[in-house]
Design a protein around this motif. Structure first.
Motif, PDB file in Angstrom:
ATOM      1  N   UNK A 157       1.054  -1.097  -0.162  1.00  0.00           N
ATOM      2  CA  UNK A 157      -0.238   0.511  -0.300  1.00  0.00           C
ATOM      3  C   UNK A 157       1.160   1.305  -0.436  1.00  0.00           C
ATOM      4  N   UNK A 158       1.717   1.291   0.825  1.00  0.00           N
ATOM      5  CA  UNK A 158       3.375   2.295   0.447  1.00  0.00           C
ATOM      6  C   UNK A 158       3.352   2.524  -0.696  1.00  0.00           C
ATOM      7  N   UNK A 159       3.623   1.861  -2.162  1.00  0.00           N
ATOM      8  CA  UNK A 159       4.227   1.535  -2.977  1.00  0.00           C
ATOM      9  C   UNK A 159       3.046   2.096  -3.178  1.00  0.00           C
ATOM     10  N   UNK A 160       1.425   1.712  -3.635  1.00  0.00           N
ATOM     11  CA  UNK A 160       0.976   1.849  -4.321  1.00  0.00           C
ATOM     12  C   UNK A 160      -0.011   3.454  -4.500  1.00  0.00           C
ATOM     13  N   UNK A 161       0.393   3.751  -3.218  1.00  0.00           N
ATOM     14  CA  UNK A 161      -0.529   4.996  -3.004  1.00  0.00           C
ATOM     15  C   UNK A 161       0.523   6.471  -3.156  1.00  0.00           C
ATOM     16  N   UNK A 162       2.024   5.990  -2.703  1.00  0.00           N
ATOM     17  CA  UNK A 162       2.391   7.184  -3.403  1.00  0.00           C
ATOM     18  C   UNK A 162       3.173   6.496  -5.194  1.00  0.00           C
ATOM     19  N   UNK A 163       3.015   5.319  -5.750  1.00  0.00           N
ATOM     20  CA  UNK A 163       3.110   5.443  -7.327  1.00  0.00           C
ATOM     21  C   UNK A 163       4.899   5.578  -6.669  1.00  0.00           C
ATOM     22  N   UNK A 164       5.610   5.494  -5.919  1.00  0.00           N
ATOM     23  CA  UNK A 164       7.248   5.533  -6.102  1.00  0.00           C
ATOM     24  C   UNK A 164       7.684   3.922  -5.461  1.00  0.00           C
ATOM     25  N   UNK A 165       9.245   3.809  -5.394  1.00  0.00           N
ATOM     26  CA  UNK A 165       9.689   3.017  -4.793  1.00  0.00           C
ATOM     27  C   UNK A 165      10.603   3.231  -3.832  1.00  0.00           C
ATOM     28  N   UNK A 166      10.425   3.126  -2.749  1.00  0.00           N
ATOM     29  CA  UNK A 166      11.499   3.125  -1.570  1.00  0.00           C
ATOM     30  C   UNK A 166      12.814   3.064  -1.569  1.00  0.00           C
ATOM     31  N   UNK A 167      13.446   4.341  -0.984  1.00  0.00           N
ATOM     32  CA  UNK A 167      14.480   4.196  -1.429  1.00  0.00           C
ATOM     33  C   UNK A 167      15.343   4.292  -0.129  1.00  0.00           C
TER      34      UNK A 167
END
Length: 360
Positions: free
Chosen positions: A219-229
Protein backbone atom coordinates in the motif's frame (compact mmCIF):
# COMPACT_ATOMS: atom_id res chain seq x y z
CA UNK A 1 6.55 12.13 -11.51
CA UNK A 2 8.15 9.68 -13.95
CA UNK A 3 8.75 7.33 -11.03
CA UNK A 4 5.02 7.30 -10.35
CA UNK A 5 4.28 6.43 -13.95
CA UNK A 6 6.90 3.68 -13.84
CA UNK A 7 5.26 2.14 -10.78
CA UNK A 8 1.83 2.16 -12.37
CA UNK A 9 3.19 0.65 -15.56
CA UNK A 10 5.04 -2.03 -13.61
CA UNK A 11 1.97 -2.83 -11.57
CA UNK A 12 -0.02 -3.27 -14.76
CA UNK A 13 -2.89 -1.06 -13.61
CA UNK A 14 -3.46 0.37 -17.07
CA UNK A 15 -2.74 -2.87 -18.88
CA UNK A 16 -5.10 -5.20 -17.11
CA UNK A 17 -7.23 -7.33 -19.35
CA UNK A 18 -10.02 -6.95 -16.82
CA UNK A 19 -10.97 -3.75 -18.54
CA UNK A 20 -12.16 -5.78 -21.49
CA UNK A 21 -15.79 -6.85 -21.12
CA UNK A 22 -15.17 -10.11 -22.97
CA UNK A 23 -12.09 -11.83 -24.37
CA UNK A 24 -11.17 -9.83 -27.45
CA UNK A 25 -8.88 -12.27 -29.20
CA UNK A 26 -11.31 -15.20 -29.40
CA UNK A 27 -14.88 -15.65 -30.55
CA UNK A 28 -17.66 -16.35 -28.08
CA UNK A 29 -18.27 -19.68 -29.81
CA UNK A 30 -14.79 -20.95 -29.00
CA UNK A 31 -14.64 -19.44 -25.51
CA UNK A 32 -13.75 -21.89 -22.77
CA UNK A 33 -13.34 -21.22 -19.08
CA UNK A 34 -9.90 -21.83 -17.65
CA UNK A 35 -9.53 -24.78 -15.31
CA UNK A 36 -7.89 -23.96 -11.97
CA UNK A 37 -6.20 -26.40 -9.60
CA UNK A 38 -5.75 -25.24 -6.01
CA UNK A 39 -2.56 -26.39 -4.29
CA UNK A 40 -3.17 -26.53 -0.56
CA UNK A 41 -6.65 -26.88 0.95
CA UNK A 42 -6.31 -24.81 4.09
CA UNK A 43 -8.52 -21.96 5.24
CA UNK A 44 -7.89 -19.59 2.35
CA UNK A 45 -8.64 -22.18 -0.32
CA UNK A 46 -11.54 -23.73 1.57
CA UNK A 47 -13.38 -20.67 2.83
CA UNK A 48 -12.44 -18.05 0.23
CA UNK A 49 -10.94 -19.15 -3.08
CA UNK A 50 -13.10 -22.19 -3.78
CA UNK A 51 -16.36 -20.32 -3.08
CA UNK A 52 -15.09 -17.35 -5.09
CA UNK A 53 -14.37 -19.59 -8.07
CA UNK A 54 -18.08 -20.37 -8.16
CA UNK A 55 -18.67 -16.65 -8.82
CA UNK A 56 -16.12 -16.19 -11.60
CA UNK A 57 -17.03 -15.82 -15.28
CA UNK A 58 -13.78 -16.92 -16.87
CA UNK A 59 -12.37 -19.72 -14.73
CA UNK A 60 -13.58 -22.64 -12.67
CA UNK A 61 -12.33 -25.03 -10.03
CA UNK A 62 -11.33 -28.31 -11.67
CA UNK A 63 -8.47 -29.75 -9.64
CA UNK A 64 -6.93 -30.00 -6.19
CA UNK A 65 -3.51 -30.84 -4.80
CA UNK A 66 -3.46 -31.91 -1.15
CA UNK A 67 -1.46 -33.88 1.35
CA UNK A 68 -4.61 -34.65 3.36
CA UNK A 69 -6.45 -37.62 1.81
CA UNK A 70 -9.42 -37.16 4.13
CA UNK A 71 -10.22 -33.84 2.44
CA UNK A 72 -10.52 -35.34 -1.03
CA UNK A 73 -14.06 -36.82 -0.84
CA UNK A 74 -15.38 -33.62 0.76
CA UNK A 75 -14.04 -31.49 -2.07
CA UNK A 76 -15.19 -33.93 -4.73
CA UNK A 77 -18.73 -33.98 -3.40
CA UNK A 78 -18.87 -30.22 -3.01
CA UNK A 79 -17.32 -29.23 -6.34
CA UNK A 80 -17.66 -32.26 -8.60
CA UNK A 81 -13.91 -32.74 -9.01
CA UNK A 82 -12.99 -35.79 -11.05
CA UNK A 83 -10.68 -38.50 -9.71
CA UNK A 84 -8.27 -37.74 -12.53
CA UNK A 85 -7.94 -34.13 -11.31
CA UNK A 86 -6.90 -35.00 -7.76
CA UNK A 87 -3.19 -34.88 -6.95
CA UNK A 88 -0.80 -34.92 -4.01
CA UNK A 89 2.48 -33.08 -3.57
CA UNK A 90 4.52 -36.01 -4.86
CA UNK A 91 2.67 -36.34 -8.18
CA UNK A 92 1.45 -32.80 -8.91
CA UNK A 93 4.04 -32.59 -11.71
CA UNK A 94 1.74 -34.95 -13.64
CA UNK A 95 -0.69 -32.06 -14.11
CA UNK A 96 1.48 -31.39 -17.17
CA UNK A 97 -0.53 -34.13 -18.92
CA UNK A 98 -3.97 -32.91 -17.83
CA UNK A 99 -5.83 -30.80 -20.37
CA UNK A 100 -8.53 -29.95 -17.82
CA UNK A 101 -6.10 -27.77 -15.88
CA UNK A 102 -4.88 -24.44 -17.26
CA UNK A 103 -3.78 -22.70 -14.05
CA UNK A 104 -2.13 -23.93 -10.87
CA UNK A 105 -2.78 -21.70 -7.86
CA UNK A 106 -0.25 -22.02 -5.00
CA UNK A 107 -2.03 -21.51 -1.67
CA UNK A 108 0.52 -22.95 0.75
CA UNK A 109 2.52 -21.55 3.68
CA UNK A 110 4.92 -18.88 2.42
CA UNK A 111 8.00 -21.02 2.99
CA UNK A 112 6.70 -23.59 0.48
CA UNK A 113 5.71 -21.16 -2.28
CA UNK A 114 8.96 -21.30 -4.24
CA UNK A 115 9.24 -25.09 -4.30
CA UNK A 116 5.72 -25.71 -5.54
CA UNK A 117 5.42 -22.65 -7.79
CA UNK A 118 8.49 -23.89 -9.64
CA UNK A 119 6.99 -27.38 -9.93
CA UNK A 120 3.81 -25.74 -11.24
CA UNK A 121 5.72 -23.69 -13.80
CA UNK A 122 7.54 -26.79 -15.01
CA UNK A 123 4.21 -28.42 -15.87
CA UNK A 124 3.70 -25.74 -18.51
CA UNK A 125 0.57 -24.45 -16.76
CA UNK A 126 0.11 -20.81 -15.80
CA UNK A 127 0.94 -20.01 -12.18
CA UNK A 128 -0.99 -17.99 -9.63
CA UNK A 129 0.85 -17.63 -6.32
CA UNK A 130 -0.56 -16.27 -3.10
CA UNK A 131 1.22 -13.47 -1.30
CA UNK A 132 3.68 -13.15 0.26
CA UNK A 133 5.30 -14.41 -2.93
CA UNK A 134 8.09 -16.28 -1.14
CA UNK A 135 10.32 -16.15 1.92
CA UNK A 136 13.27 -14.48 0.21
CA UNK A 137 13.87 -12.24 -2.77
CA UNK A 138 16.08 -14.94 -4.25
CA UNK A 139 13.20 -17.43 -4.10
CA UNK A 140 10.99 -14.86 -5.84
CA UNK A 141 13.57 -14.59 -8.61
CA UNK A 142 13.63 -18.37 -8.97
CA UNK A 143 9.85 -18.46 -9.42
CA UNK A 144 10.00 -15.69 -12.03
CA UNK A 145 12.79 -17.45 -13.91
CA UNK A 146 10.93 -20.78 -13.90
CA UNK A 147 7.81 -19.15 -15.34
CA UNK A 148 9.82 -17.29 -17.99
CA UNK A 149 11.67 -20.47 -18.93
CA UNK A 150 8.40 -22.34 -19.39
CA UNK A 151 6.69 -19.40 -21.13
CA UNK A 152 3.78 -19.29 -18.68
CA UNK A 153 2.18 -16.31 -16.99
CA UNK A 154 2.81 -15.64 -13.31
CA UNK A 155 0.44 -13.61 -11.18
CA UNK A 156 0.71 -12.87 -7.46
CA UNK A 157 -2.47 -12.84 -5.38
CA UNK A 158 -2.58 -9.18 -4.37
CA UNK A 159 -6.35 -8.98 -4.37
CA UNK A 160 -6.33 -5.34 -3.24
CA UNK A 161 -4.86 -4.15 -6.53
CA UNK A 162 -7.98 -5.58 -8.22
CA UNK A 163 -10.31 -3.65 -5.86
CA UNK A 164 -11.87 -0.45 -7.21
CA UNK A 165 -11.18 1.92 -4.29
CA UNK A 166 -7.59 0.75 -4.15
CA UNK A 167 -7.28 1.38 -7.88
CA UNK A 168 -8.58 4.90 -7.31
CA UNK A 169 -5.83 5.47 -4.75
CA UNK A 170 -3.29 4.17 -7.26
CA UNK A 171 -4.56 6.56 -9.94
CA UNK A 172 -4.43 9.48 -7.52
CA UNK A 173 -0.73 8.75 -7.00
CA UNK A 174 -0.34 9.74 -10.65
CA UNK A 175 -2.82 12.61 -10.91
CA UNK A 176 -2.31 14.25 -7.48
CA UNK A 177 -5.87 15.65 -7.15
CA UNK A 178 -5.06 16.89 -3.63
CA UNK A 179 -1.57 18.16 -4.37
CA UNK A 180 1.78 16.51 -3.84
CA UNK A 181 1.77 13.59 -1.41
CA UNK A 182 3.62 14.40 1.81
CA UNK A 183 2.98 11.62 4.32
CA UNK A 184 1.36 8.18 4.43
CA UNK A 185 0.25 5.95 7.30
CA UNK A 186 -0.15 2.31 6.29
CA UNK A 187 -1.18 -0.35 8.84
CA UNK A 188 -2.49 -3.91 8.78
CA UNK A 189 -2.82 -6.42 11.59
CA UNK A 190 -5.19 -8.46 13.70
CA UNK A 191 -5.65 -9.62 17.25
CA UNK A 192 -7.68 -12.53 18.49
CA UNK A 193 -8.32 -16.06 17.36
CA UNK A 194 -5.84 -18.89 16.96
CA UNK A 195 -2.73 -18.16 14.94
CA UNK A 196 -1.94 -20.89 12.44
CA UNK A 197 1.11 -22.76 13.81
CA UNK A 198 3.13 -22.33 10.62
CA UNK A 199 2.84 -18.55 11.00
CA UNK A 200 4.98 -18.83 14.13
CA UNK A 201 7.82 -20.63 12.31
CA UNK A 202 10.64 -18.59 10.79
CA UNK A 203 11.53 -21.19 8.16
CA UNK A 204 7.94 -21.23 6.93
CA UNK A 205 7.82 -17.47 6.40
CA UNK A 206 5.92 -16.78 9.59
CA UNK A 207 5.63 -13.57 11.55
CA UNK A 208 3.53 -10.45 11.23
CA UNK A 209 5.90 -8.80 8.76
CA UNK A 210 5.35 -11.59 6.23
CA UNK A 211 1.75 -12.55 6.92
CA UNK A 212 0.28 -9.04 7.22
CA UNK A 213 3.23 -6.79 6.46
CA UNK A 214 2.98 -7.07 2.70
CA UNK A 215 -0.35 -5.22 2.89
CA UNK A 216 1.04 -1.96 4.33
CA UNK A 217 4.28 -2.29 2.34
CA UNK A 218 2.46 -2.75 -0.95
CA UNK A 219 0.00 0.00 0.00
CA UNK A 220 2.88 2.36 0.71
CA UNK A 221 4.18 1.73 -2.77
CA UNK A 222 0.92 1.92 -4.69
CA UNK A 223 -0.42 4.93 -2.79
CA UNK A 224 2.70 6.94 -3.62
CA UNK A 225 3.40 5.38 -7.01
CA UNK A 226 7.05 5.29 -5.99
CA UNK A 227 9.68 2.85 -4.78
CA UNK A 228 11.25 3.43 -1.34
CA UNK A 229 14.89 4.43 -1.06
CA UNK A 230 15.51 3.64 2.63
CA UNK A 231 13.96 1.81 5.56
CA UNK A 232 14.23 1.64 9.33
CA UNK A 233 12.31 -0.73 11.60
CA UNK A 234 11.84 -2.16 15.08
CA UNK A 235 10.17 -5.38 16.17
CA UNK A 236 8.62 -6.41 19.47
CA UNK A 237 6.42 -8.97 21.18
CA UNK A 238 4.16 -8.87 24.21
CA UNK A 239 3.82 -12.67 24.14
CA UNK A 240 7.37 -14.06 24.02
CA UNK A 241 6.14 -17.50 25.02
CA UNK A 242 4.29 -17.69 21.67
CA UNK A 243 6.50 -15.62 19.39
CA UNK A 244 9.79 -17.41 19.98
CA UNK A 245 11.03 -17.24 16.36
CA UNK A 246 9.18 -14.43 14.61
CA UNK A 247 7.87 -10.91 15.19
CA UNK A 248 4.52 -10.19 16.76
CA UNK A 249 4.64 -6.50 15.87
CA UNK A 250 6.81 -4.55 13.43
CA UNK A 251 6.96 -0.77 13.13
CA UNK A 252 8.73 0.53 10.06
CA UNK A 253 9.38 3.77 8.26
CA UNK A 254 9.92 3.95 4.51
CA UNK A 255 11.59 6.92 2.87
CA UNK A 256 10.51 7.69 -0.68
CA UNK A 257 11.73 10.17 -3.30
CA UNK A 258 10.35 13.72 -3.12
CA UNK A 259 10.68 13.65 0.67
CA UNK A 260 7.61 11.44 1.17
CA UNK A 261 7.65 9.48 4.45
CA UNK A 262 5.54 6.42 5.20
CA UNK A 263 4.91 5.22 8.75
CA UNK A 264 3.96 1.55 8.63
CA UNK A 265 2.90 -1.01 11.18
CA UNK A 266 1.89 -4.65 11.15
CA UNK A 267 0.94 -6.89 14.05
CA UNK A 268 -0.53 -10.15 15.33
CA UNK A 269 -1.41 -8.30 18.53
CA UNK A 270 -3.40 -5.29 17.30
CA UNK A 271 -6.34 -4.76 14.98
CA UNK A 272 -4.98 -2.48 12.25
CA UNK A 273 -6.61 -1.75 8.90
CA UNK A 274 -5.83 1.75 7.75
CA UNK A 275 -4.30 3.68 4.84
CA UNK A 276 -4.09 7.48 5.22
CA UNK A 277 -2.56 9.79 2.63
CA UNK A 278 -1.81 13.40 3.52
CA UNK A 279 -1.21 15.77 0.62
CA UNK A 280 -0.34 19.44 0.23
CA UNK A 281 -3.96 20.45 -0.36
CA UNK A 282 -5.97 17.74 1.37
CA UNK A 283 -6.13 14.12 2.41
CA UNK A 284 -7.88 10.80 1.82
CA UNK A 285 -8.03 7.41 3.44
CA UNK A 286 -9.22 3.83 3.11
CA UNK A 287 -10.54 2.31 6.33
CA UNK A 288 -10.65 -0.66 6.23
CA UNK A 289 -7.99 -0.87 3.54
CA UNK A 290 -7.52 -4.64 3.20
CA UNK A 291 -10.60 -6.45 4.50
CA UNK A 292 -12.14 -9.18 2.36
CA UNK A 293 -15.15 -6.91 1.86
CA UNK A 294 -16.27 -3.40 2.72
CA UNK A 295 -13.13 -1.50 1.72
CA UNK A 296 -14.22 2.12 1.93
CA UNK A 297 -12.87 5.62 2.44
CA UNK A 298 -13.38 9.34 2.11
CA UNK A 299 -11.56 12.50 1.14
CA UNK A 300 -10.99 15.90 2.69
CA UNK A 301 -13.50 17.47 0.30
CA UNK A 302 -16.24 15.01 1.18
CA UNK A 303 -15.99 12.35 -1.51
CA UNK A 304 -17.10 8.92 -0.35
CA UNK A 305 -15.32 5.82 -1.63
CA UNK A 306 -18.05 3.20 -1.33
CA UNK A 307 -17.39 -0.56 -1.10
CA UNK A 308 -16.97 -2.40 -4.39
CA UNK A 309 -19.79 -4.84 -3.72
CA UNK A 310 -18.12 -7.74 -5.52
CA UNK A 311 -16.18 -10.73 -4.26
CA UNK A 312 -12.56 -9.59 -4.30
CA UNK A 313 -11.09 -13.02 -4.96
CA UNK A 314 -13.52 -13.63 -7.83
CA UNK A 315 -12.59 -10.30 -9.43
CA UNK A 316 -8.89 -11.06 -8.96
CA UNK A 317 -9.13 -14.50 -10.56
CA UNK A 318 -11.28 -13.27 -13.44
CA UNK A 319 -8.78 -10.47 -14.13
CA UNK A 320 -5.94 -12.97 -14.13
CA UNK A 321 -7.89 -15.42 -16.31
CA UNK A 322 -8.61 -12.71 -18.88
CA UNK A 323 -4.92 -11.82 -19.00
CA UNK A 324 -4.23 -15.43 -19.99
CA UNK A 325 -7.12 -15.70 -22.43
CA UNK A 326 -6.20 -12.45 -24.17
CA UNK A 327 -2.44 -12.92 -23.77
CA UNK A 328 -2.11 -9.57 -22.01
CA UNK A 329 0.15 -8.56 -19.09
CA UNK A 330 -1.18 -9.64 -15.71
CA UNK A 331 -2.17 -6.94 -13.24
CA UNK A 332 0.26 -8.06 -10.51
CA UNK A 333 3.34 -9.81 -11.96
CA UNK A 334 6.06 -11.63 -10.08
CA UNK A 335 8.26 -8.55 -10.02
CA UNK A 336 5.69 -6.86 -7.78
CA UNK A 337 5.89 -9.61 -5.19
CA UNK A 338 9.68 -9.60 -5.43
CA UNK A 339 9.89 -5.89 -4.61
CA UNK A 340 7.83 -6.30 -1.44
CA UNK A 341 9.89 -9.26 -0.22
CA UNK A 342 13.12 -7.35 -0.83
CA UNK A 343 11.71 -4.63 1.45
CA UNK A 344 10.64 -7.23 4.05
CA UNK A 345 14.20 -8.54 4.15
CA UNK A 346 15.56 -5.03 4.72
CA UNK A 347 12.97 -4.40 7.44
CA UNK A 348 14.09 -7.56 9.26
CA UNK A 349 17.72 -6.55 8.83
CA UNK A 350 17.08 -3.06 10.21
CA UNK A 351 15.15 -4.46 13.18
CA UNK A 352 18.04 -6.80 13.97
CA UNK A 353 20.27 -3.71 13.99
CA UNK A 354 17.95 -1.93 16.43
CA UNK A 355 16.33 0.32 13.86
CA UNK A 356 19.34 1.29 11.81
CA UNK A 357 18.46 3.17 8.62
CA UNK A 358 19.27 1.03 5.59
CA UNK A 359 19.29 2.06 1.96
CA UNK A 360 17.23 0.11 -0.52
Amino acid sequence: MNNRRDFLKKSGLFLTAAMLPFPACISSNSYKKLGVALVGLGYYSTDLLAPALQQTQHCELRGIVTGSPEKIPVWQRRYGIKDSNVYNYANMHQIANNNDIDVIYIVLPTGLHAKYAIIAANTGKHVWCEKPMARTAEECRQIIEACEKNKVKLSIGYRMQHETNTQTIMKWAETNPYGEIQHVISEAGYNGGTINPWKLKKEMGGGAIYDMGVYPINAARYSTGLEPIAVSATQSTKRPEIFTEVDETTNFQLEFPDGIMVDGKTSFGENLNNLEVTCKNGWYYLRPMQSYSGVRGRTSDGKILAPMGKNQQAVQMDDDALAIINDKPVLVPGEEGLRDIAIVEKINESAALEGKRLSL
